[in-house]
Motif scaffolding. Structure first.
Motif, short mmCIF file in Angstrom:
data_model
loop_
_atom_site.label_atom_id
_atom_site.label_comp_id
_atom_site.label_asym_id
_atom_site.label_seq_id
_atom_site.Cartn_x
_atom_site.Cartn_y
_atom_site.Cartn_z
N MET A 1 -2.80 -7.42 5.45
CA MET A 1 -1.71 -6.69 4.25
C MET A 1 -1.90 -7.96 2.86
N GLN A 2 -1.68 -7.37 1.98
CA GLN A 2 -1.60 -7.78 0.95
C GLN A 2 -0.56 -7.11 -0.22
N VAL A 3 0.01 -8.49 -0.19
CA VAL A 3 0.66 -8.49 -1.51
C VAL A 3 1.29 -8.07 -3.11
N VAL A 4 1.06 -7.26 -3.00
CA VAL A 4 1.03 -6.61 -4.77
C VAL A 4 1.73 -7.28 -5.92
N ALA A 5 2.88 -6.73 -5.95
CA ALA A 5 4.41 -7.28 -6.70
C ALA A 5 5.52 -7.87 -5.64
N VAL A 6 5.95 -8.58 -6.66
CA VAL A 6 7.03 -8.95 -5.75
C VAL A 6 7.77 -9.41 -7.34
N GLY A 7 9.21 -8.54 -7.40
CA GLY A 7 10.12 -9.66 -8.37
C GLY A 7 11.46 -9.04 -7.52
N ALA A 8 13.06 -10.70 -8.19
CA ALA A 8 14.73 -10.34 -8.09
C ALA A 8 14.15 -8.60 -7.43
N GLY A 9 14.52 -8.95 -6.09
CA GLY A 9 14.97 -7.69 -4.89
C GLY A 9 13.97 -6.66 -5.33
N THR A 10 12.80 -7.01 -5.87
CA THR A 10 11.31 -5.70 -5.33
C THR A 10 10.22 -6.59 -4.96
N SER A 11 9.53 -5.40 -3.84
CA SER A 11 8.65 -5.89 -3.39
C SER A 11 7.06 -4.76 -3.54
N THR A 12 6.15 -4.83 -3.58
CA THR A 12 5.63 -3.82 -3.18
C THR A 12 4.33 -4.65 -2.43
N VAL A 13 3.88 -3.94 -1.27
CA VAL A 13 2.70 -4.92 0.51
C VAL A 13 1.74 -3.30 0.08
N THR A 14 0.53 -3.82 0.63
CA THR A 14 0.10 -2.68 0.86
C THR A 14 -0.59 -2.88 2.36
N MET A 15 -0.99 -2.09 3.48
CA MET A 15 -1.94 -1.94 4.44
C MET A 15 -2.67 -1.18 4.80
N ALA A 16 -4.15 -1.51 5.01
CA ALA A 16 -5.48 -0.28 5.83
C ALA A 16 -4.85 -0.62 6.69
N VAL A 17 -5.04 0.79 7.38
CA VAL A 17 -5.23 0.91 9.01
C VAL A 17 -6.29 0.66 9.26
N ARG A 18 -6.38 -0.12 10.35
CA ARG A 18 -7.75 -0.60 11.10
C ARG A 18 -7.84 0.07 12.42
N GLN A 19 -9.05 0.44 13.29
CA GLN A 19 -8.82 0.17 14.31
C GLN A 19 -8.08 -0.14 16.01
N ASP A 20 -8.09 -1.89 14.98
CA ASP A 20 -7.42 -1.95 16.47
C ASP A 20 -5.77 -1.81 15.84
#
Length: 129
Positions: free
Chosen positions: A13-32
């Protein structure tokens, strides 16, 4: 949190953005990460949403943990998808909070809706100043 968050890092996962009460996190779906139906395991989608929730509610620099959550899986994640979890605070009052997370894929298709409830240990910092 990132330095000790072995689950988030281990799942890529990658934590893209974080702010007071907010965040954006991404994840690429892998074979496993795909199940016997060749779809992303629902528990991993929940883990992505829960991780966005964790970063949003800990952004105030007070240790905050989940006291519960619910998730609705709306569409499958597939091998190669990049899932994005965007969290925002609905309410924070004293030691408790409510946060919503929307998980979408790279096409903007809504994959899941998550609502988390938090408990804050007031005065206990996440990171030293």
């Amino acid at each position: 949190m990132w330095a000790n968050d072995h689950a988030v890092r281990g799942l890529g996962m990658q934590v893209v953005a974080v702010g007071a009460g907010t965040s954006t996190v991404t994840m690429a779906v892998r074979q496993d990460m795909v199940n016997g139906h060749d779809l992303c395991h629902g528990g991993l989608i929940a883990t992505l949403a829960d991780s966005a929730f964790a970063y949003a509610c800990n952004a105030y620099n007070e240790v905050t943990v989940a006291s519960g959550f619910a998730i609705e899986l709306l569409a499958p994640g597939k091998l190669g998808d990049v899932l994005t979890a965007v969290c925002h605070e609905v309410n924070k009052s004293g030691r408790t909070g409510v946060y919503d997370v929307e998980v979408t894929n790279q096409h903007g298709t809504r994959v899941a809706l998550f609502r988390g409830r938090s408990h804050t240990f007031v005065g206990k910092p996440v990171a030293a100043d």
